[in-house]
Design a protein around this motif. Sequence first.
Motif, PDB file in Angstrom:
ATOM      1  N   PRO A 291      66.608  85.024  47.091  1.00  0.00           N
ATOM      2  CA  PRO A 291      67.019  84.116  46.017  1.00  0.00           C
ATOM      3  C   PRO A 291      67.902  82.974  46.498  1.00  0.00           C
ATOM      4  CG  PRO A 291      67.238  86.404  45.328  1.00  0.00           C
ATOM      5  CD  PRO A 291      66.981  86.421  46.800  1.00  0.00           C
ATOM      6  N   LEU A 292      68.812  83.266  47.440  1.00  0.00           N
ATOM      7  CA  LEU A 292      69.703  82.230  47.973  1.00  0.00           C
ATOM      8  C   LEU A 292      68.918  81.176  48.739  1.00  0.00           C
ATOM      9  CD1 LEU A 292      72.584  81.168  48.664  1.00  0.00           C
ATOM     10  CD2 LEU A 292      72.507  82.660  50.675  1.00  0.00           C
ATOM     11  N   ILE A 293      68.086  81.611  49.684  1.00  0.00           N
ATOM     12  CA  ILE A 293      67.311  80.660  50.480  1.00  0.00           C
ATOM     13  C   ILE A 293      66.283  79.943  49.612  1.00  0.00           C
ATOM     14  CG2 ILE A 293      65.723  80.417  52.429  1.00  0.00           C
ATOM     15  CD1 ILE A 293      67.115  82.805  53.737  1.00  0.00           C
ATOM     16  N   GLY A 294      65.666  80.685  48.682  1.00  0.00           N
ATOM     17  CA  GLY A 294      64.689  80.074  47.780  1.00  0.00           C
ATOM     18  C   GLY A 294      65.307  78.972  46.936  1.00  0.00           C
ATOM     19  N   GLU A 295      66.506  79.212  46.432  1.00  0.00           N
ATOM     20  CA  GLU A 295      67.180  78.194  45.617  1.00  0.00           C
ATOM     21  C   GLU A 295      67.557  76.987  46.465  1.00  0.00           C
ATOM     22  OE1 GLU A 295      68.546  76.193  42.397  1.00  0.00           O
ATOM     23  OE2 GLU A 295      67.369  78.050  42.438  1.00  0.00           O
ATOM     24  N   ALA A 296      67.979  77.237  47.709  1.00  0.00           N
ATOM     25  CA  ALA A 296      68.302  76.117  48.605  1.00  0.00           C
ATOM     26  C   ALA A 296      67.053  75.286  48.914  1.00  0.00           C
ATOM     27  CB  ALA A 296      68.916  76.649  49.894  1.00  0.00           C
ATOM     28  N   ILE A 297      65.916  75.944  49.118  1.00  0.00           N
ATOM     29  CA  ILE A 297      64.657  75.228  49.349  1.00  0.00           C
ATOM     30  C   ILE A 297      64.293  74.397  48.121  1.00  0.00           C
ATOM     31  CG2 ILE A 297      62.156  75.542  49.587  1.00  0.00           C
ATOM     32  CD1 ILE A 297      62.753  77.893  51.463  1.00  0.00           C
ATOM     33  N   ASN A 298      64.428  74.986  46.943  1.00  0.00           N
ATOM     34  CA  ASN A 298      64.095  74.287  45.707  1.00  0.00           C
ATOM     35  C   ASN A 298      64.954  73.042  45.524  1.00  0.00           C
ATOM     36  OD1 ASN A 298      62.619  74.201  43.150  1.00  0.00           O
ATOM     37  ND2 ASN A 298      64.601  74.644  42.195  1.00  0.00           N
ATOM     38  N   ARG A 299      66.256  73.193  45.794  1.00  0.00           N
ATOM     39  CA  ARG A 299      67.166  72.051  45.638  1.00  0.00           C
ATOM     40  C   ARG A 299      66.890  70.976  46.688  1.00  0.00           C
ATOM     41  NH1 ARG A 299      73.099  74.021  43.535  1.00  0.00           N
ATOM     42  NH2 ARG A 299      72.354  75.502  41.977  1.00  0.00           N
ATOM     43  N   THR A 300      66.521  71.393  47.878  1.00  0.00           N
ATOM     44  CA  THR A 300      66.172  70.419  48.917  1.00  0.00           C
ATOM     45  C   THR A 300      64.936  69.628  48.500  1.00  0.00           C
ATOM     46  OG1 THR A 300      67.094  71.827  50.663  1.00  0.00           O
ATOM     47  CG2 THR A 300      65.519  70.143  51.337  1.00  0.00           C
ATOM     48  N   ALA A 301      63.928  70.306  47.970  1.00  0.00           N
ATOM     49  CA  ALA A 301      62.701  69.637  47.540  1.00  0.00           C
ATOM     50  C   ALA A 301      62.958  68.660  46.394  1.00  0.00           C
ATOM     51  CB  ALA A 301      61.669  70.680  47.121  1.00  0.00           C
ATOM     52  N   LEU A 302      63.913  69.027  45.523  1.00  0.00           N
ATOM     53  CA  LEU A 302      64.222  68.186  44.358  1.00  0.00           C
ATOM     54  C   LEU A 302      65.314  67.167  44.642  1.00  0.00           C
ATOM     55  CD1 LEU A 302      64.174  70.935  41.566  1.00  0.00           C
ATOM     56  CD2 LEU A 302      62.384  69.254  42.084  1.00  0.00           C
ATOM     57  N   GLU A 303      65.782  67.117  45.916  1.00  0.00           N
ATOM     58  CA  GLU A 303      66.865  66.211  46.316  1.00  0.00           C
ATOM     59  C   GLU A 303      68.141  66.466  45.515  1.00  0.00           C
ATOM     60  OE1 GLU A 303      66.565  64.457  48.881  1.00  0.00           O
ATOM     61  OE2 GLU A 303      64.410  64.252  49.204  1.00  0.00           O
ATOM     62  N   GLU A 304      68.443  67.744  45.277  1.00  0.00           N
ATOM     63  CA  GLU A 304      69.664  68.129  44.578  1.00  0.00           C
ATOM     64  C   GLU A 304      70.675  68.708  45.564  1.00  0.00           C
ATOM     65  OE1 GLU A 304      68.485  70.857  41.546  1.00  0.00           O
ATOM     66  OE2 GLU A 304      67.544  69.308  40.289  1.00  0.00           O
ATOM     67  N   SER A 305      71.915  68.907  45.108  1.00  0.00           N
ATOM     68  CA  SER A 305      72.982  69.390  45.968  1.00  0.00           C
ATOM     69  C   SER A 305      72.722  70.839  46.388  1.00  0.00           C
ATOM     70  CB  SER A 305      74.323  69.308  45.243  1.00  0.00           C
ATOM     71  OG  SER A 305      75.331  69.972  45.983  1.00  0.00           O
ATOM     72  N   VAL A 306      72.866  71.104  47.674  1.00  0.00           N
ATOM     73  CA  VAL A 306      72.801  72.456  48.195  1.00  0.00           C
ATOM     74  C   VAL A 306      74.199  73.058  48.299  1.00  0.00           C
ATOM     75  CG1 VAL A 306      72.180  73.884  50.204  1.00  0.00           C
ATOM     76  CG2 VAL A 306      70.626  72.083  49.427  1.00  0.00           C
ATOM     77  N   SER A 307      75.174  72.249  48.671  1.00  0.00           N
ATOM     78  CA  SER A 307      76.540  72.748  48.843  1.00  0.00           C
ATOM     79  C   SER A 307      77.139  73.289  47.552  1.00  0.00           C
ATOM     80  CB  SER A 307      77.447  71.637  49.401  1.00  0.00           C
ATOM     81  OG  SER A 307      77.484  70.529  48.506  1.00  0.00           O
ATOM     82  N   SER A 308      76.645  72.808  46.397  1.00  0.00           N
ATOM     83  CA  SER A 308      77.178  73.298  45.127  1.00  0.00           C
ATOM     84  C   SER A 308      76.814  74.750  44.868  1.00  0.00           C
ATOM     85  CB  SER A 308      76.676  72.421  43.967  1.00  0.00           C
ATOM     86  OG  SER A 308      75.266  72.450  43.879  1.00  0.00           O
ATOM     87  N   LEU A 309      75.874  75.306  45.651  1.00  0.00           N
ATOM     88  CA  LEU A 309      75.566  76.736  45.543  1.00  0.00           C
ATOM     89  C   LEU A 309      76.773  77.600  45.864  1.00  0.00           C
ATOM     90  CD1 LEU A 309      72.067  77.052  47.302  1.00  0.00           C
ATOM     91  CD2 LEU A 309      72.602  77.765  44.971  1.00  0.00           C
ATOM     92  N   PHE A 310      77.726  77.058  46.610  1.00  0.00           N
ATOM     93  CA  PHE A 310      78.855  77.845  47.105  1.00  0.00           C
ATOM     94  C   PHE A 310      80.183  77.434  46.475  1.00  0.00           C
ATOM     95  CE2 PHE A 310      75.577  77.161  50.323  1.00  0.00           C
ATOM     96  CZ  PHE A 310      75.114  78.461  50.431  1.00  0.00           C
ATOM     97  N   ASP A 311      80.128  76.600  45.440  1.00  0.00           N
ATOM     98  CA  ASP A 311      81.354  76.210  44.739  1.00  0.00           C
ATOM     99  C   ASP A 311      81.945  77.377  43.967  1.00  0.00           C
ATOM    100  OD1 ASP A 311      81.080  73.701  45.747  1.00  0.00           O
ATOM    101  OD2 ASP A 311      80.118  72.864  43.945  1.00  0.00           O
TER     102      ASP A 311
END
Length: 311
Positions: A291-311
Amino acid sequence: MKVFSGNSNRQLAEAICAYLKVPLGKASVRRFADQEIFVEIQENVRGEDVFIIQSTSYPANDNLMELLVMIDAMRRSSAKRITAVIPYFGYARQDRRASGRTPISAKLVANLITHAGAHRVLTLDLHAGQIQGFFDIPTDNLFAVPVLTRDIKATYDLNNVVVVSPDVGGVVRARALAKRLDDRNLAIVDKRRERAGESEVMNIVGDVEGKDCLLIDDIVDSGGTLCNAADAILAQGAKSVTAYITHGVLSGGAVNRVSSSKLRELVITDSIQPSQAVLSAHNVRVISTAPLIGEAINRTALEESVSSLFD
């Protein structure tokens, strides 16, 4: 977006695709009789945003070469953007010159991935954070802390938990986890390494008496340091010791060493595909980073923030 996988950790790739609700891309990664690696992409990737999931774990050189050849195949097939998703980045422990006339192999591997044609890299808990700077392309270093935190909160009474760093170098990682666990107390194992591959625990800095202690680290390889640390913590009156480690390298007789140790449990992620010995061990448990890596891939594809996953 299209997601492909080499042979190093297909189970994780399938779990990531299940999270993303996309099919795993069709590709043949095989070897000739002389063990040369051959890759054939079996679907159109022209103009696509491509993600290649491949840990460079054992056998490290074979898996690294698979990744490089897959990247080259995608580049020559006119993929728009190629992201190398490397849950476990091999050679990360060779991030500096520890003595004269030695390589900085982590930098060499970064150069190979870049020159093969990758446009960006997505990895998990790099052994040394500065490796991000070895790449001349965008590099996202994900942290397994949210995954570990959820498991700890579901398993332990936090009022009796102490987070323990196995050495001084891991204090930042341990402190980050302790903060997420409502600012739990922190302890440190002070050890002296006499020779490569061996360690001698000298002292425990912090109060662990009567506590459930959680040893936090990024890599467990031979398991010797981990088991020695557990013995030292229990000798100081701890109630139990559980290790939470991101990358379960577990080479040689490590699984047997952990199984016969005083560790209550070793919890690792699936960044490296677990062997049958790992799955059979009574006190080793694997948790998923899909789920963590999948969400990071999804955000990368959509040009969204990845670092906010860890806020």
